[in-house]
Design a protein around this motif. Structure first.
Motif, short mmCIF file in Angstrom:
data_model
loop_
_atom_site.label_atom_id
_atom_site.label_comp_id
_atom_site.label_asym_id
_atom_site.label_seq_id
_atom_site.Cartn_x
_atom_site.Cartn_y
_atom_site.Cartn_z
N GLY A 86 0.84 -1.06 -0.09
CA GLY A 86 0.06 0.05 -0.03
C GLY A 86 0.81 1.47 -0.03
N GLN A 87 2.20 1.22 0.18
CA GLN A 87 3.05 2.29 0.21
C GLN A 87 3.76 2.09 -0.90
OE1 GLN A 87 2.23 4.73 2.46
NE2 GLN A 87 0.60 3.65 3.05
N GLU A 88 3.57 2.23 -2.16
CA GLU A 88 4.19 2.25 -3.23
C GLU A 88 5.09 3.52 -3.84
OE1 GLU A 88 0.80 0.81 -5.59
OE2 GLU A 88 2.17 -1.28 -5.79
N ALA A 89 6.30 3.37 -4.00
CA ALA A 89 7.03 4.66 -4.42
C ALA A 89 8.29 3.98 -4.91
CB ALA A 89 7.19 5.58 -3.23
N MET A 90 8.86 4.92 -5.82
CA MET A 90 10.41 4.52 -6.43
C MET A 90 10.90 5.81 -6.70
SD MET A 90 9.24 2.85 -9.84
CE MET A 90 7.77 1.94 -9.03
N ILE A 91 12.19 5.86 -6.82
CA ILE A 91 13.00 7.08 -7.31
C ILE A 91 13.04 6.95 -8.95
CG2 ILE A 91 15.28 8.02 -7.55
CD1 ILE A 91 14.00 7.76 -4.68
N THR A 92 12.75 8.25 -9.49
CA THR A 92 12.70 8.48 -10.89
C THR A 92 13.35 9.68 -11.39
OG1 THR A 92 11.13 8.47 -12.75
CG2 THR A 92 10.70 9.75 -10.78
#
Length: 332
Positions: A86-92
């Motif tokens: 539920g806490q999806e995030a990634m560096i872009t």
């Protein structure tokens, strides 16, 4: 056990000494720190500092590039190296390109901000060094050193979206292919998905990208034929029936064996209209008795020996087939 032991007697550190010294308030509390103790540590001249709301650096002085990245992910609700449903995030963006090893990317420690890709519905705001980039559908991240990073095509698209200089876009896309980071097709597909191909300077850069990718792929094909001692084909030719219709171009053709090779691009040029009729053309060539071998830039790069074996098999099997129809071969 004495639960009243002062915090200074038991320094709070990440669970692994190899990890950056960045933690959230919740993590600090799990290690025994109280809100009052945290507030005391981050006073002017203290041994800690607050990098972002709820995220703390456990040493004085400037954070390292790695610590900045970890802080950005912790702020976005995802602990690097840990799965938190539920806490999806990634560096872009630029930070992602630096992590992917782009030579033109600025070092992480010098970036004014760290772009973090999150779902569109996340109730979170950009702040401090974190710039949120929202998307309807998150791509599958690439893990680099325990850090979830957007794949190269998506990271490129997020950088290109902010660039207005044609040469900068062109250099960036060229490095993506020339540096072996990815093939042109996924980049063009992502630029299209992000609706960036309506910008003339991006379309110009895509032309260069496709030409660069084509040249590299052809170079790999030439090297494969030479290294694996395959018969020399006719390169980049058009096939035509005598006095009849044009059958289309192929990347290599062995006339004595009636074997053609085509490199599948996988996506049309942004100026192309609709789906090409290449499948119907290939089927027609097969009906004429011409064996068509298909390969891709990725296969030529990653499994050269296997692709050479496929071609050799097709050439060897030519003697067992009925003679193919006579075709005229013209330079393309």
């Amino acid at each position: 056990m004495n639960y009243n032991t002062p915090l200074s007697a038991r320094p709070v550190r990440p669970r692994s000494e190899q990890r950056p010294h960045v933690m959230t308030l919740r993590q600090l509390r799990e290690h025994g720190a109280t809100a009052a103790e945290v507030a005391d540590r981050i006073r002017p001249g203290g041994s800690w500092q607050q990098l972002l709301p709820g995220v703390y650096l456990l040493h004085p002085g400037a954070p390292t590039g790695e610590e900045r990245v970890h802080a950005a992910l912790l702020y976005a609700g995802r602990a690097p190296g840990a799965e938190e449903p539920g806490q999806e995030a990634m560096i872009t963006g630029p930070a992602a390109l630096a992590l992917h090893g782009f030579s033109s990317a600025a070092p992480l420690r010098t970036l004014d901000r760290i772009d973090v890709l999150v779902p569109r519905g996340r109730r979170l705001r950009s702040t401090g060094l974190v710039q949120l980039v929202r998307t309807q559908a998150l791509p599958e991240p690439v893990e680099i050193g325990g850090v979830p990073v957007a794949p190269v095509p998506r990271a490129l698209a997020d950088v290109v979206a902010r660039l207005t200089d044609a040469s900068a876009v062109r250099c960036l896309l060229t490095e993506a292919v020339r540096g072996g980071h990815c093939e042109p097709v996924p980049v063009v597909r992502e630029l299209s998905r992000c609706r960036l191909l309506s910008r003339p300077h991006v379309v110009d850069a895509v032309d260069t990208l496709l030409a660069e990718g084509r040249a590299l792929t052809e170079g790999r094909l030439y090297e494969m034929v030479r290294t694996h001692a395959l018969p020399d084909p006719l390169w980049n030719v058009d096939l035509r029936l005598p006095g009849g219709p044009h059958l289309g171009g192929v990347d290599a053709y062995w006339p004595d064996h009636s074997v053609a090779l085509e490199i599948d691009g996988g996506a049309p040029h942004p100026d192309d209209q609709g789906v090409s009729d290449s499948a119907r053309r290939r089927e027609y060539l097969e009906r004429l008795g011409i064996t068509v071998v298909h390969t891709t830039p990725a296969r030529l790069r990653e499994s050269t020996a296997q692709q050479a074996a496929v071609i050799r098999t097709a050439l060897t099997a030519a003697g067992d087939r009925d003679p193919a129809a006579y075709v005229v071969v013209l330079p393309r």
